[in-house]
Design an enzyme around this catalytic site. Sequence first.
Site, PDB file in Angstrom:
ATOM      1  N   ASP A 160       0.848  -1.281   0.170  1.00  0.00           N
ATOM      2  CA  ASP A 160       0.042   0.050  -0.030  1.00  0.00           C
ATOM      3  C   ASP A 160       0.919   1.304  -0.118  1.00  0.00           C
ATOM      4  O   ASP A 160       1.872   1.322   0.630  1.00  0.00           O
ATOM      5  CB  ASP A 160      -0.823  -0.029   1.343  1.00  0.00           C
ATOM      6  CG  ASP A 160      -1.788   1.136   1.264  1.00  0.00           C
ATOM      7  OD1 ASP A 160      -2.761   1.134   0.775  1.00  0.00           O
ATOM      8  OD2 ASP A 160      -1.403   2.180   2.058  1.00  0.00           O
ATOM      9  N   ALA A 162       0.653   3.999   1.282  1.00  0.00           N
ATOM     10  CA  ALA A 162       0.721   4.856   2.350  1.00  0.00           C
ATOM     11  C   ALA A 162       1.140   3.730   3.529  1.00  0.00           C
ATOM     12  O   ALA A 162       1.085   3.999   4.673  1.00  0.00           O
ATOM     13  CB  ALA A 162      -0.745   5.026   2.685  1.00  0.00           C
ATOM     14  N   ARG A 163       1.678   2.592   3.072  1.00  0.00           N
ATOM     15  CA  ARG A 163       2.630   1.630   4.292  1.00  0.00           C
ATOM     16  C   ARG A 163       1.523   0.998   4.947  1.00  0.00           C
ATOM     17  O   ARG A 163       1.877   0.271   5.946  1.00  0.00           O
ATOM     18  CB  ARG A 163       3.490   2.366   4.993  1.00  0.00           C
ATOM     19  CG  ARG A 163       4.713   3.153   4.127  1.00  0.00           C
ATOM     20  CD  ARG A 163       5.884   2.165   4.063  1.00  0.00           C
ATOM     21  NE  ARG A 163       6.849   2.825   2.988  1.00  0.00           N
ATOM     22  CZ  ARG A 163       7.203   2.390   2.057  1.00  0.00           C
ATOM     23  NH1 ARG A 163       7.028   0.989   1.881  1.00  0.00           N
ATOM     24  NH2 ARG A 163       8.300   2.904   1.294  1.00  0.00           N
ATOM     25  N   LEU A 164       0.247   1.162   4.630  1.00  0.00           N
ATOM     26  CA  LEU A 164      -0.779   0.273   5.163  1.00  0.00           C
ATOM     27  C   LEU A 164      -1.038  -0.771   4.512  1.00  0.00           C
ATOM     28  O   LEU A 164      -2.049  -1.222   3.738  1.00  0.00           O
ATOM     29  CB  LEU A 164      -2.322   1.254   5.491  1.00  0.00           C
ATOM     30  CG  LEU A 164      -1.802   2.101   6.256  1.00  0.00           C
ATOM     31  CD1 LEU A 164      -3.295   3.169   6.419  1.00  0.00           C
ATOM     32  CD2 LEU A 164      -1.316   1.774   7.853  1.00  0.00           C
TER      33      LEU A 164
END
Length: 184
Positions: A160, A162-164
């Site tokens: 992801d 956004a690093r999610l």
Amino acid sequence: MFAELFEKAARQCAEPNAMVLSTVDADGRPSGRYVLLKGIDARGFVFYTNLESRKARALAANPYAALTFYWPPLDKQVRVEGEVERVPDADADAYFATRPRESQIGAWASQQSAELASPVVLDQRIQEVRARFDGVPVPRPSFWSGFRVVPRSIEFWTRDPARLHERVIFERRHGEWKRSLLFP
Ligand SMILES: Cc1cc2nc3c(=O)[nH]c(=O)nc-3n(C[C@H](O)[C@H](O)[C@H](O)COP(=O)(O)O)c2cc1C
């Protein structure tokens, strides 16, 4: 789900079937190396190798393994863990027969993972194997076969921005697959 993703990877990646095989030896020491996925069905994930290699010795002592795929164009990682079993000789024979002749000769000539005193020794062994099977089909060596990793868990990781990152894990308990999400 894996098969669908694998087909997608095959269209976009150079070696989609390259996977890291992680094993743990009799002393509890882990080691990893790439192998190629050569079969996949409802029973599991198959690869082929030398049965006297370091990985095969680790699997004989501790028949559990992890497989890790990474397909950069898809932003996907897949992790498989489970018990390992040998494929039937008939399956190994059938696969070996499809390999290029030079690979078949190599399988006979290589004492995989053993110390090689000099490249000359390997060349000599290759010449010997060529002479031995001159004009006839190369049979599968008894010390070369396949293993199947029977999955107990399969995790699909998706990057992801956004690093999610998304993590979906499927775990098999008493024959039923349970799906859960994991924190990234
Ligand atoms: C992309 C890739 C694919 C490979 N595929 C295999 C394979 O299918 N079988 C195999 O025995 N070695 C394969 N190798 C070589 C292994 O990584 C390793 O060097 C070899 O099997 C010896 O490992 P071991 O000493 O831990 O047993 C592959 C290497 C790479 C880089």
